[in-house]
Scaffold this motif. Structure first.
Motif, PDB file in Angstrom:
ATOM      1  N   GLU A  39       0.824  -1.539   0.476  1.00  0.00           N
ATOM      2  CA  GLU A  39       0.085  -0.162   0.199  1.00  0.00           C
ATOM      3  C   GLU A  39       0.908   1.008  -0.050  1.00  0.00           C
ATOM      4  N   LEU A 257      -7.180  -4.185   5.437  1.00  0.00           N
ATOM      5  CA  LEU A 257      -8.206  -2.413   6.296  1.00  0.00           C
ATOM      6  C   LEU A 257      -7.356  -2.411   7.680  1.00  0.00           C
ATOM      7  N   ARG A 264      -4.319   3.480   5.720  1.00  0.00           N
ATOM      8  CA  ARG A 264      -5.135   3.424   6.128  1.00  0.00           C
ATOM      9  C   ARG A 264      -5.793   3.600   7.228  1.00  0.00           C
ATOM     10  N   THR A 267      -8.224   5.476   8.736  1.00  0.00           N
ATOM     11  CA  THR A 267     -10.004   4.560   8.278  1.00  0.00           C
ATOM     12  C   THR A 267     -10.481   4.041   8.942  1.00  0.00           C
TER      13      THR A 267
END
Length: 278
Positions: A39, A257, A264, A267
């Protein structure tokens, strides 16, 4: 300013630009052995140079088309080297000394980064990957974005016990204890881990499940699917005797995630906090 001095400064600026451009394009074939690193690489602009990834590298979606070299827990050197990378980037969590020795023996540059499961750890990871790819300024910019997101984040402490279960069908169910990414993420979301007294993962038993008595069960979305959905999960011995089971309080998140601790991360914290309180 004299013409000679101005010319010298322009020449110096040109050399710096060329050197920086050369550094950014030096690596044409990158293999990433960690989802968070993948990522970061993509966020830094190296998506098209990635020729191989481990199976945890599920984001961004373009990585689905990139060659997979195995799970980062059991990487072997052969599939990695078969892709003829000019740099390999991984975390120190899982690669065995034997695999590292093989990378060294063929002379391929490899960067091994220690991953820390925290917001600060994510920023450190970004900084180290950016340095390895010779784009420190892009790493600084990405960390600045995280700083802004973190400043805007509002997490309310929640007096709820959350139990993360790693499931691959009813026959493979593990509980996340302390010192795991899931434990750290639950804490960042304002709740507490229902599994205490041990580090890493332990097999789930009916007795330990009842003793933990979680308010919420947390799984990867793929894990719940492997159980046949919520109805299948509620049939697990001991589940009906827990607060989470009685109230059918089961939440799921994308695995990378939730546990990746990549760019992220803010988030992920926000989403988990909202789902726990929901």
């Amino acid at each position: 300013m004299s013409l000679k001095l101005r010319s010298s400064l322009l020449l110096l600026a040109f050399v710096c630009v060329v050197a920086n451009a050369s550094a950014q394009t030096a690596y044409k074939r990158i293999v990433s052995l960690n989802g968070a690193i993948t990522e970061v690489l993509c966020a830094l602009g190296f998506e098209k140079q990635i020729v191989g990834v481990d199976v945890t590298s599920t984001y961004p979606a373009a990585m689905e088309k990139v060659a997979k070299v195995g799970h980062n827990r059991n990487i072997s050197a052969e599939p990695v080297l078969a892709l003829q990378p000019d740099i390999i980037i991984a975390t120190n969590n899982f690669l065995t000394p034997a695999v590292l020795d093989q990378f060294k023996s063929v002379g391929i540059p490899h960067v091994i980064i220690e991953q820390e499961f925290s917001v600060a750890g994510t920023k450190k990871l970004i900084t180290q990957v950016a340095a390895a790819m010779h784009v420190p300024e892009k790493g600084t910019a990405l960390c600045a974005q995280l700083d802004k997101q973190q400043q805007a984040l509002r997490v309310t402490p929640q007096h709820k016990k959350v139990l993360f279960i790693y499931a691959r069908g009813a026959g493979t169910m593990m509980v996340a204890g302390t010192a795991t990414p899931m434990d750290k993420m639950i804490g960042l979301a304002g709740a507490s881990n229902a599994a205490t007294g041990f580090a890493d993962f332990k097999p789930l038993t009916a007795e330990s499940l009842v003793a933990a008595n979680p308010d919420v069960i947390l799984l990867f979305d793929t894990g719940l699917q492997s159980m046949g959905g919520i109805d299948g999960l509620l049939k697990v011995p001991g589940m009906a005797q827990t607060s989470a089971g009685r109230n059918k309080r089961v939440i799921v998140m994308d695995g990378q995630l939730l546990a990746g601790f990549g760019p992220r991360i803010i988030t992920a914290i926000k989403e988990l906090s909202q789902k726990i309180s929901g």
